[in-house]
Design an enzyme around this catalytic site. Structure first.
Site, mmCIF file in Angstrom:
data_model
loop_
_atom_site.group_PDB
_atom_site.id
_atom_site.type_symbol
_atom_site.label_atom_id
_atom_site.label_comp_id
_atom_site.label_asym_id
_atom_site.label_seq_id
_atom_site.Cartn_x
_atom_site.Cartn_y
_atom_site.Cartn_z
ATOM 1 N N HIS A 190 7.903 -3.092 -4.038
ATOM 2 C CA HIS A 190 7.725 -1.692 -3.642
ATOM 3 C C HIS A 190 8.269 -0.750 -4.706
ATOM 4 C CE1 HIS A 190 6.645 -1.139 0.786
ATOM 5 N NE2 HIS A 190 6.392 -2.403 0.527
ATOM 6 N N GLU A 238 -0.445 -0.005 -0.809
ATOM 7 C CA GLU A 238 -0.209 1.148 0.061
ATOM 8 C C GLU A 238 -0.065 2.404 -0.795
ATOM 9 O OE1 GLU A 238 2.391 -1.236 -0.032
ATOM 10 O OE2 GLU A 238 1.677 -2.571 1.557
#
Length: 317
Positions: A38, A106
């Site tokens: 991430h 994402e």
């Protein structure tokens, strides 16, 4: 027999803590590692997000466990030519014990370099081309690629493992599972969904490994564990495509206000009852997953590993 691993959460822990957890996982009897990739955490409360490739380098020196990224998005923030180099180096450092888990990503992580977030179908097309580029670079040849989404100009990787790292693909719907069956060496999912796994296998994934992952929250009592899980990971209970579309942690915080502690307890194991944890893990085994990865929410990592070593893993294995 299924293999059981530990899921390292980069969103919640510092690099040094992740390295320490990897050592504890191996000592407790876990057989492999997942690690998230991430740029932002889902929520500010989670509080971390180290660069995964640096952490993998450190992990390679303190544990003998296989490592899979769960998952890397080689589309926007980190283009495929760079992911190919990072994955090849990771495979060298781990003596071939590295798996590149990939997915379509994402907006939370990818929008930092490109404000336009492509729709899911386009991202799947991008991922297919990205996988092609990475595999071409892993041949060690000089590569020029001019495709629909990516251009690579006379690039060559010099540091390569003896064998290219396998690519496993994440899938949360039939189209993604079908693509994974066609182009990937294995499947990754965070739902114990037998039908989705069957879609993967019928699309070309028969005989290929499938990895599943879940979150739990060990605690001395159910109430405190439920509260910890609700504070740190309410976003786990958000349905639909929100996880792919929202760009900032504050958006997840706003949406997570609809998630209650009761929803948390209903959907993930909270507390010290080993049967609840065993049952949740076995759902993945019963669905047909070959490897199952467990993440402990919160700060009680040492107690979690002792609990699993003594009361959960022996029952599973």
């Amino acid at each position: 027999m299924a293999k059981f691993g530990y899921f390292l959460s980069c969103e919640e822990h510092s690099p040094k803590d992740l390295v320490r957890q990897a050592r504890l996982a191996e000592e407790a009897g876990f057989e492999a590692l997942w690690i998230s990739d991430h740029y932002h955490p889902w929520l500010d409360e989670q509080g971390q997000s180290p660069f995964v490739w640096s952490v993998i380098g450190a992990l390679s020196q303190v544990t003998s466990l296989p490592i899979t990224t769960a998952v890397t998005c080689p589309l926007v923030r980190t283009p495929p030519a760079i992911v190919a180099q990072a994955a090849a180096t990771s495979a060298v450092l781990t003596d071939g014990r590295f798996v590149l888990g990939v997915g379509t990503g994402e907006a939370l992580n990818e929008h930092i370099v490109e404000s336009r977030w492509p729709p899911a179908e386009e991202r799947q097309e991008m991922l297919e081309e990205a996988v092609e580029v990475m595999r071409e670079l892993w041949t060690g040849r000089l590569v020029s690629h001019h495709g629909r989404y990516y251009n690579v100009d006379t690039a060559r990787l010099y540091t390569l493992p003896d064998e290219p790292p396998p690519i496993y693909m994440s899938g949360f719907g039939d189209k993604a599972a079908t693509l994974a069956g066609r182009i990937a060496d294995g499947f990754v999912c965070t739902m114990p969904d037998r039908d989705l796994l069957e879609t993967f296998r019928s699309a070309g994934g028969e005989g290929k490994p499938a990895q599943g992952g879940l979150k739990v929250c060990w605690g001395r009592d159910v109430a405190s564990a439920r509260k910890t899980a609700h504070r740190l990971w309410p976003n786990e209970q958000l349905p639909g495509e929100a996880a792919q579309l929202l760009p900032l942690p504050r958006h997840f915080e706003e949406l997570s206000q609809v998630v209650t502690e009761e929803m948390i307890e209903e959907n993930l194991p909270c507390g010290p009852d080993p049967e609840r944890h065993i049952q949740a893990v076995r759902e993945y085994v019963d669905a047909g997953y070959d490897e199952v990865y467990v993440n402990q929410i919160g700060p009680d990592q040492e107690e979690f590993f002792s609990f699993y070593a003594e009361q959960v893993l022996p029952e599973l294995t």
